[in-house]
Design a protein around this motif. Structure first.
Motif, PDB file in Angstrom:
ATOM      1  N   SER A 141     -36.549  30.834  35.227  1.00  0.00           N
ATOM      2  CA  SER A 141     -37.371  30.190  36.257  1.00  0.00           C
ATOM      3  C   SER A 141     -38.202  29.052  35.682  1.00  0.00           C
ATOM      4  CB  SER A 141     -38.297  31.219  36.911  1.00  0.00           C
ATOM      5  OG  SER A 141     -37.544  32.184  37.589  1.00  0.00           O
ATOM      6  N   VAL A 142     -38.821  29.300  34.535  1.00  0.00           N
ATOM      7  CA  VAL A 142     -39.629  28.261  33.897  1.00  0.00           C
ATOM      8  C   VAL A 142     -38.754  27.075  33.487  1.00  0.00           C
ATOM      9  CG1 VAL A 142     -40.989  27.723  31.833  1.00  0.00           C
ATOM     10  CG2 VAL A 142     -41.475  29.784  33.144  1.00  0.00           C
ATOM     11  N   GLY A 143     -37.604  27.370  32.898  1.00  0.00           N
ATOM     12  CA  GLY A 143     -36.692  26.298  32.494  1.00  0.00           C
ATOM     13  C   GLY A 143     -36.190  25.489  33.675  1.00  0.00           C
ATOM     14  N   GLY A 144     -35.832  26.176  34.755  1.00  0.00           N
ATOM     15  CA  GLY A 144     -35.365  25.474  35.954  1.00  0.00           C
ATOM     16  C   GLY A 144     -36.440  24.595  36.563  1.00  0.00           C
ATOM     17  N   ALA A 145     -37.669  25.127  36.626  1.00  0.00           N
ATOM     18  CA  ALA A 145     -38.772  24.340  37.179  1.00  0.00           C
ATOM     19  C   ALA A 145     -39.080  23.131  36.306  1.00  0.00           C
ATOM     20  CB  ALA A 145     -40.014  25.221  37.331  1.00  0.00           C
ATOM     21  N   THR A 146     -39.026  23.319  34.994  1.00  0.00           N
ATOM     22  CA  THR A 146     -39.282  22.207  34.075  1.00  0.00           C
ATOM     23  C   THR A 146     -38.202  21.133  34.212  1.00  0.00           C
ATOM     24  OG1 THR A 146     -40.360  23.712  32.534  1.00  0.00           O
ATOM     25  CG2 THR A 146     -39.652  21.591  31.658  1.00  0.00           C
ATOM     26  N   ALA A 147     -36.943  21.554  34.307  1.00  0.00           N
ATOM     27  CA  ALA A 147     -35.844  20.596  34.459  1.00  0.00           C
ATOM     28  C   ALA A 147     -35.941  19.860  35.794  1.00  0.00           C
ATOM     29  CB  ALA A 147     -34.502  21.309  34.344  1.00  0.00           C
ATOM     30  N   GLU A 148     -36.294  20.575  36.843  1.00  0.00           N
ATOM     31  CA  GLU A 148     -36.421  19.948  38.154  1.00  0.00           C
ATOM     32  C   GLU A 148     -37.572  18.939  38.175  1.00  0.00           C
ATOM     33  OE1 GLU A 148     -37.301  21.294  42.745  1.00  0.00           O
ATOM     34  OE2 GLU A 148     -36.488  22.760  41.348  1.00  0.00           O
ATOM     35  N   SER A 149     -38.676  19.305  37.555  1.00  0.00           N
ATOM     36  CA  SER A 149     -39.817  18.392  37.462  1.00  0.00           C
ATOM     37  C   SER A 149     -39.451  17.146  36.660  1.00  0.00           C
ATOM     38  CB  SER A 149     -40.999  19.114  36.817  1.00  0.00           C
ATOM     39  OG  SER A 149     -42.043  18.229  36.566  1.00  0.00           O
ATOM     40  N   GLY A 150     -38.708  17.340  35.574  1.00  0.00           N
ATOM     41  CA  GLY A 150     -38.258  16.207  34.770  1.00  0.00           C
ATOM     42  C   GLY A 150     -37.334  15.286  35.548  1.00  0.00           C
ATOM     43  N   ALA A 151     -36.432  15.877  36.341  1.00  0.00           N
ATOM     44  CA  ALA A 151     -35.511  15.060  37.138  1.00  0.00           C
ATOM     45  C   ALA A 151     -36.266  14.234  38.173  1.00  0.00           C
ATOM     46  CB  ALA A 151     -34.481  15.949  37.822  1.00  0.00           C
ATOM     47  N   ALA A 152     -37.273  14.838  38.803  1.00  0.00           N
ATOM     48  CA  ALA A 152     -38.079  14.092  39.776  1.00  0.00           C
ATOM     49  C   ALA A 152     -38.851  12.971  39.092  1.00  0.00           C
ATOM     50  CB  ALA A 152     -39.040  15.041  40.492  1.00  0.00           C
ATOM     51  N   ALA A 153     -39.346  13.245  37.896  1.00  0.00           N
ATOM     52  CA  ALA A 153     -40.083  12.213  37.156  1.00  0.00           C
ATOM     53  C   ALA A 153     -39.157  11.071  36.733  1.00  0.00           C
ATOM     54  CB  ALA A 153     -40.774  12.820  35.938  1.00  0.00           C
ATOM     55  N   VAL A 154     -37.907  11.395  36.355  1.00  0.00           N
ATOM     56  CA  VAL A 154     -36.941  10.352  36.007  1.00  0.00           C
ATOM     57  C   VAL A 154     -36.667   9.474  37.220  1.00  0.00           C
ATOM     58  CG1 VAL A 154     -34.500   9.933  35.452  1.00  0.00           C
ATOM     59  CG2 VAL A 154     -35.804  11.558  34.100  1.00  0.00           C
TER      60      VAL A 154
END
Length: 179
Positions: A141-154
């Motif tokens: 869950s933490v990894g998925g949320a971090t990846a999703e946040s990174g994608a939105a920031a990109v």
């Protein structure tokens, strides 16, 4: 077993804490190659975006993540390249933000994969299996949320980069074909 799970979680948390320290935005203009005035036939502006499937070249800081579409009628190509280089230099903070966000996205993906792999570790009892499953789900869950946040920031940093370059070129009196 608890030591093994604690070590696994410590490694995952340690992977999240990787930071890059720099004194400011990286200079982009010095390393930029001469780009063609117009993109190849059939291609429009190119944004770095995970949703669109485009990739951000992180290894070579000289490559641009966006090539503006400019009307080159009655435009001096050498002057345009100088102005484009200056505009890309002006957008260097956004390029650095794209790189940081891409690194965050990759870290989040790696953490989620580690959580998935941890769920396949064999354990001797039901209680240990339950604890391991809970920990693996939390890490995923933490990894998925971090990846999703990174994608939105990109995505946001890419659109900001394009906006800065387009605005700069517009102020320099170039006609953008696709603003």
């Amino acid at each position: 077993m608890r030591v093994f799970v604690a070590a696994l979680l410590a490694l995952n948390v340690g992977a999240c804490n990787q930071t890059v320290q720099s004194e400011g935005p990286e200079p982009v203009a010095a390393a930029l190659p001469a780009a063609p005035a117009l993109p190849p036939e059939g291609q429009g502006p190119q944004l770095a975006s995970s949703a669109a499937g485009a990739t951000v070249p992180m290894e070579d800081p000289g490559t641009s993540v966006y090539e503006p579409l400019v009307d080159m009628h009655r435009v001096n190509p050498d002057r345009y390249q100088r102005d484009l280089t200056a505009c890309r230099q002006q957008a260097a903070p956004q390029l650095a933000a794209i790189k940081r966000a891409t690194q965050q996205q990759q870290t989040g993906t790696a953490i989620a994969v580690a959580g998935t792999l941890a769920s396949y570790i064999p354990v001797p009892g039901f209680r240990q299996a339950h604890v391991l499953a809970s920990a693996a789900n939390a890490v995923q869950s933490v990894g998925g949320a971090t990846a999703e946040s990174g994608a939105a920031a990109v995505e946001k940093a890419s659109s900001d980069y394009a906006l800065v370059v387009d605005s700069c070129l517009t102020h320099k009196r170039y006609k953008l074909l696709r603003p």
